[in-house]
Design a protein around this motif. Structure first.
Motif, PDB file in Angstrom:
ATOM      1  N   GLU A  62       2.022  -1.934  -5.101  1.00 31.91           N
ATOM      2  CA  GLU A  62       0.715  -1.945  -4.437  1.00 31.91           C
ATOM      3  C   GLU A  62       0.599  -3.098  -3.432  1.00 31.91           C
ATOM      4  O   GLU A  62       0.100  -2.902  -2.319  1.00 31.91           O
ATOM      5  N   ASP A  63       1.047  -4.283  -3.844  1.00 35.26           N
ATOM      6  CA  ASP A  63       0.953  -5.441  -2.950  1.00 35.26           C
ATOM      7  C   ASP A  63       1.724  -5.204  -1.660  1.00 35.26           C
ATOM      8  O   ASP A  63       1.252  -5.522  -0.570  1.00 35.26           O
ATOM      9  N   VAL A  64       2.904  -4.643  -1.813  1.00 37.22           N
ATOM     10  CA  VAL A  64       3.722  -4.407  -0.622  1.00 37.22           C
ATOM     11  C   VAL A  64       3.041  -3.388   0.301  1.00 37.22           C
ATOM     12  O   VAL A  64       3.003  -3.550   1.521  1.00 37.22           O
ATOM     13  N   MET A  65       2.479  -2.352  -0.305  1.00 33.86           N
ATOM     14  CA  MET A  65       1.774  -1.357   0.515  1.00 33.86           C
ATOM     15  C   MET A  65       0.621  -2.015   1.263  1.00 33.86           C
ATOM     16  O   MET A  65       0.449  -1.826   2.471  1.00 33.86           O
ATOM     17  N   LYS A  66      -0.158  -2.823   0.522  1.00 32.45           N
ATOM     18  CA  LYS A  66      -1.317  -3.465   1.151  1.00 32.45           C
ATOM     19  C   LYS A  66      -0.866  -4.376   2.287  1.00 32.45           C
ATOM     20  O   LYS A  66      -1.475  -4.398   3.357  1.00 32.45           O
ATOM     21  N   SER A  67       0.210  -5.128   2.053  1.00 34.46           N
ATOM     22  CA  SER A  67       0.658  -6.064   3.088  1.00 34.46           C
ATOM     23  C   SER A  67       1.121  -5.323   4.340  1.00 34.46           C
ATOM     24  O   SER A  67       1.166  -5.887   5.422  1.00 34.46           O
ATOM     25  N   LYS A  68       1.448  -4.056   4.186  1.00 35.07           N
ATOM     26  CA  LYS A  68       1.841  -3.273   5.359  1.00 35.07           C
ATOM     27  C   LYS A  68       0.651  -2.515   5.961  1.00 35.07           C
ATOM     28  O   LYS A  68       0.813  -1.673   6.842  1.00 35.07           O
ATOM     29  N   GLY A  69      -0.537  -2.810   5.433  1.00 35.27           N
ATOM     30  CA  GLY A  69      -1.739  -2.187   5.989  1.00 35.27           C
ATOM     31  C   GLY A  69      -1.922  -0.740   5.572  1.00 35.27           C
ATOM     32  O   GLY A  69      -2.690   0.002   6.185  1.00 35.27           O
ATOM     33  N   ILE A  70      -1.208  -0.339   4.517  1.00 37.44           N
ATOM     34  CA  ILE A  70      -1.350   1.044   4.033  1.00 37.44           C
ATOM     35  C   ILE A  70      -2.607   1.125   3.166  1.00 37.44           C
ATOM     36  O   ILE A  70      -2.834   0.261   2.320  1.00 37.44           O
ATOM     37  N   GLU A  71      -3.390   2.152   3.396  1.00 37.65           N
ATOM     38  CA  GLU A  71      -4.646   2.285   2.673  1.00 37.65           C
ATOM     39  C   GLU A  71      -4.408   2.813   1.250  1.00 37.65           C
ATOM     40  O   GLU A  71      -3.822   3.889   1.072  1.00 37.65           O
ATOM     41  N   ILE A  72      -4.846   2.034   0.253  1.00 41.20           N
ATOM     42  CA  ILE A  72      -4.725   2.489  -1.136  1.00 41.20           C
ATOM     43  C   ILE A  72      -5.955   3.346  -1.451  1.00 41.20           C
ATOM     44  O   ILE A  72      -7.088   2.880  -1.325  1.00 41.20           O
ATOM     45  N   ILE A  73      -5.736   4.570  -1.842  1.00 41.65           N
ATOM     46  CA  ILE A  73      -6.874   5.462  -2.098  1.00 41.65           C
ATOM     47  C   ILE A  73      -7.292   5.411  -3.563  1.00 41.65           C
ATOM     48  O   ILE A  73      -8.462   5.365  -3.880  1.00 41.65           O
ATOM     49  N   PHE A  74      -6.336   5.410  -4.463  1.00 42.86           N
ATOM     50  CA  PHE A  74      -6.654   5.034  -5.849  1.00 42.86           C
ATOM     51  C   PHE A  74      -5.428   4.452  -6.507  1.00 42.86           C
ATOM     52  O   PHE A  74      -4.301   4.598  -6.005  1.00 42.86           O
ATOM     53  N   GLU A  75      -5.647   3.773  -7.636  1.00 37.68           N
ATOM     54  CA  GLU A  75      -4.512   3.083  -8.273  1.00 37.68           C
ATOM     55  C   GLU A  75      -4.411   3.338  -9.769  1.00 37.68           C
ATOM     56  O   GLU A  75      -3.474   2.876 -10.412  1.00 37.68           O
ATOM     57  N   ARG A  76      -5.391   4.024 -10.313  1.00 37.01           N
ATOM     58  CA  ARG A  76      -5.368   4.321 -11.749  1.00 37.01           C
ATOM     59  C   ARG A  76      -5.895   5.730 -11.971  1.00 37.01           C
ATOM     60  O   ARG A  76      -6.886   6.119 -11.359  1.00 37.01           O
ATOM     61  N   VAL A  77      -5.285   6.452 -12.902  1.00 39.04           N
ATOM     62  CA  VAL A  77      -5.802   7.756 -13.304  1.00 39.04           C
ATOM     63  C   VAL A  77      -5.916   7.745 -14.821  1.00 39.04           C
ATOM     64  O   VAL A  77      -5.056   7.193 -15.526  1.00 39.04           O
ATOM     65  N   ASN A  78      -6.983   8.366 -15.309  1.00 39.58           N
ATOM     66  CA  ASN A  78      -7.223   8.334 -16.752  1.00 39.58           C
ATOM     67  C   ASN A  78      -6.391   9.408 -17.460  1.00 39.58           C
ATOM     68  O   ASN A  78      -6.928  10.360 -18.024  1.00 39.58           O
ATOM     69  N   ILE A  79      -5.085   9.226 -17.404  1.00 42.74           N
ATOM     70  CA  ILE A  79      -4.177  10.237 -17.943  1.00 42.74           C
ATOM     71  C   ILE A  79      -3.181   9.573 -18.882  1.00 42.74           C
ATOM     72  O   ILE A  79      -2.778   8.422 -18.666  1.00 42.74           O
ATOM     73  N   LYS A  80      -2.811  10.293 -19.932  1.00 46.00           N
ATOM     74  CA  LYS A  80      -1.798   9.798 -20.867  1.00 46.00           C
ATOM     75  C   LYS A  80      -0.781  10.906 -21.085  1.00 46.00           C
ATOM     76  O   LYS A  80      -1.174  11.983 -21.510  1.00 46.00           O
ATOM     77  N   PRO A  81       0.463  10.739 -20.756  1.00 47.96           N
ATOM     78  CA  PRO A  81       1.048   9.500 -20.225  1.00 47.96           C
ATOM     79  C   PRO A  81       0.755   9.342 -18.740  1.00 47.96           C
ATOM     80  O   PRO A  81       0.584  10.322 -18.034  1.00 47.96           O
ATOM     81  N   GLY A  82       0.691   8.093 -18.307  1.00 50.38           N
ATOM     82  CA  GLY A  82       0.444   7.813 -16.898  1.00 50.38           C
ATOM     83  C   GLY A  82      -0.445   6.601 -16.748  1.00 50.38           C
ATOM     84  O   GLY A  82      -0.098   5.533 -17.221  1.00 50.38           O
TER      85      GLY A  82
END
Ligand code: AMP
Ligand code: MG
Length: 432
Positions: free
Chosen positions: A279-299
């Motif tokens: 995630e940090d690397v994506m952000k540092s490249k200016g890539i837009e994070i749309i979501f980072e967690r999903v309420n799923i198991k496994p996952g």
């Protein structure tokens, strides 16, 4: 059925608020968010044989009648039925017509022409007598029974008329569609382009499949299972190797991946650990994070991000999580990018074979075996030690779905089960 299937996935919502203050999206919401960010499918012409498995971006229209003429439906003799009302009748054989040849002469009274299946019925004839019901003697033939007019003639255009729409745009191309397209001259049909995917696996602990892991190391299995999941839906991928958990290395490889493909799929490095850098690397490249967690198991840790013309997915590192999140989210998403809305795995109702499940804060997808017994599906959960237990998923042909907060379930309870095996997939005409 397929529209139901789509609804099924979405209906499978999770109880919100079970992790107070947490931004994990319910499965249904994450699914919808991903689908809403997909680029529109792009149409292109491809050689006929490359269209197999793709979705048509145009209607297939007949450029000729089929049959193109009144044709013999049997090997036999073209005759005038008026000559053959009594039996036996003796006729003079005046020509022989293999398929592909057109007779230069019409038949007159008392005449017959030897004709093969598919050949145009000669002028003057109004019926074909199968050879089994005749006896040839030199250049004569005995017709052994009375023949009604029209017998064993397939009429011009009885199957297909010029201008008929034979296959609707939006249909998946199967061998049958290849055949019909060939018959009406579509040597380069217009289909929706396949997206391309670049696969990156992150983790300092990973070694490739041909290496014996040293201390603290494990083999990279995700790259291969994910690549197979991608290949199974006919999507081309490039595997770009193992990336160490070092920001510079990850940045460089991510740049390479984004140049190489429409979709970048990473595994690992998305949890809360100190070396989870995706995630940090994506952000540092200016890539837009749309979501980072999903309420799923496994996952659960699962990053979905977008740069102007690329989609990026950071899937959890644990092999079962990677596998399941691909099936639930990536398979339908890649399908839609090539115009195929039928790529969601079918969900069926099945009876539980045992007491099973305990309530969890997340929607659960549990490895299971689904069987059809007499008149209904029975589902047997498999023993699983969690999200690293690849054996459980290898024994599974399905995933038993337990919505967040639900369970335990008694034996016999009807539950929702996502099927995994290809032979349970079907294709057909797409809905809107
Ligand atoms: P991570 O999300 O990077 O913290 O990884 C979670 C777990 O999955 C760790 O135990 C990793 O060793 C394991 N893992 C990560 N990537 C892979 C991979 N490519 N193949 C097999 N196991 C992996
Ligand atoms: Mg890692």
């Amino acid at each position: 059925m397929f529209r139901d299937r789509e609804t099924d996935t979405r209906k499978f919502t999770s109880g919100a608020g079970l992790f107070p203050g947490d931004k994990a999206l319910p499965v249904r919401e994450a699914y919808d968010v991903i689908m809403s960010h997909l680029p529109a499918p792009v149409a292109e012409k491809v050689p006929l044989m490359r269209s197999l498995g793709l979705v048509l971006a145009e209607d297939i229209v007949a450029d000729m009648d089929m049959p193109p003429w009144d044709k013999a439906a049997m090997d036999g003799y073209a005759i005038r039925s008026a000559d053959c009302q009594k039996s036996p009748t003796e006729l003079k054989v005046v020509d022989v017509l293999p398929a592909g040849k057109v007779s230069k002469r019409a038949i007159g009274a008392g005449e017959a022409i030897r004709i093969m299946t598919g050949a145009p019925v000669p002028q003057g004839a109004d019926a074909v007598v199968p050879v089994e019901r005749t006896r040839g003697i030199g250049d004569l033939v005995h017709i052994l029974e009375a023949v009604p007019p029209g017998a064993h003639i397939a009429r011009k255009a009885e199957d297909i008329r010029t201008g008929d729409v034979l296959v609707r745009g939006g249909s998946v191309v199967r061998p049958q569609e290849i055949g019909i397209m060939a018959s009406v001259g579509y040597h380069a049909p217009k289909v929706f382009r396949r997206p391309t995917v670049a696969v990156l696996t992150t983790g300092d602990e990973l070694v490739e499949v041909d290496k014996k892991p040293g201390e603290g190391q494990i083999r990279n299995s995700n790259a291969y299972s994910i690549a197979s999941q991608i290949a199974a839906i006919g999507v081309p991928y490039a595997y770009l190797g193992i990336v160490p958990d070092v920001a510079e290395a990850l940045t460089a490889r991510l740049e390479q991946a984004m140049k190489a493909a429409d979709v970048v799929l990473l595994t690992g490095g998305v949890s809360a650990g100190e070396y989870d850098l995706v995630e940090d690397v994506m952000k540092s490249k200016g890539i837009e994070i749309i979501f980072e967690r999903v309420n799923i198991k496994p996952g659960r840790p699962m990053v979905f991000a977008k740069s102007p013309d690329k989609l990026l997915f950071g899937l959890p590192g644990n092999p079962v999580s990677t596998f399941v999140t691909f099936e639930v989210f990536l398979r339908p998403a890649l399908g839609r990018m090539m115009g195929n809305r039928l790529m969601d795995r079918p969900v069926v109702d099945a009876e539980l074979s045992v007491n099973f499940g305990k309530p969890q804060a997340r929607d659960q997808y549990c490895p299971a075996r689904l069987t059809w017994v007499k008149d209904r599906y029975i589902v047997a959960p498999l023993e699983s030690h969690g999200s690293a237990d690849l054996r459980s998923i290898s024994q599974a042909n399905s995933l038993l779905m337990i919505p967040a907060g639900e369970g335990p379930y008694p034996v016999g309870r009807v539950v929702r089960v996502m099927t995994l095996d290809e032979d349970q997939q079907m294709s057909g005409v797409m809905g809107a």
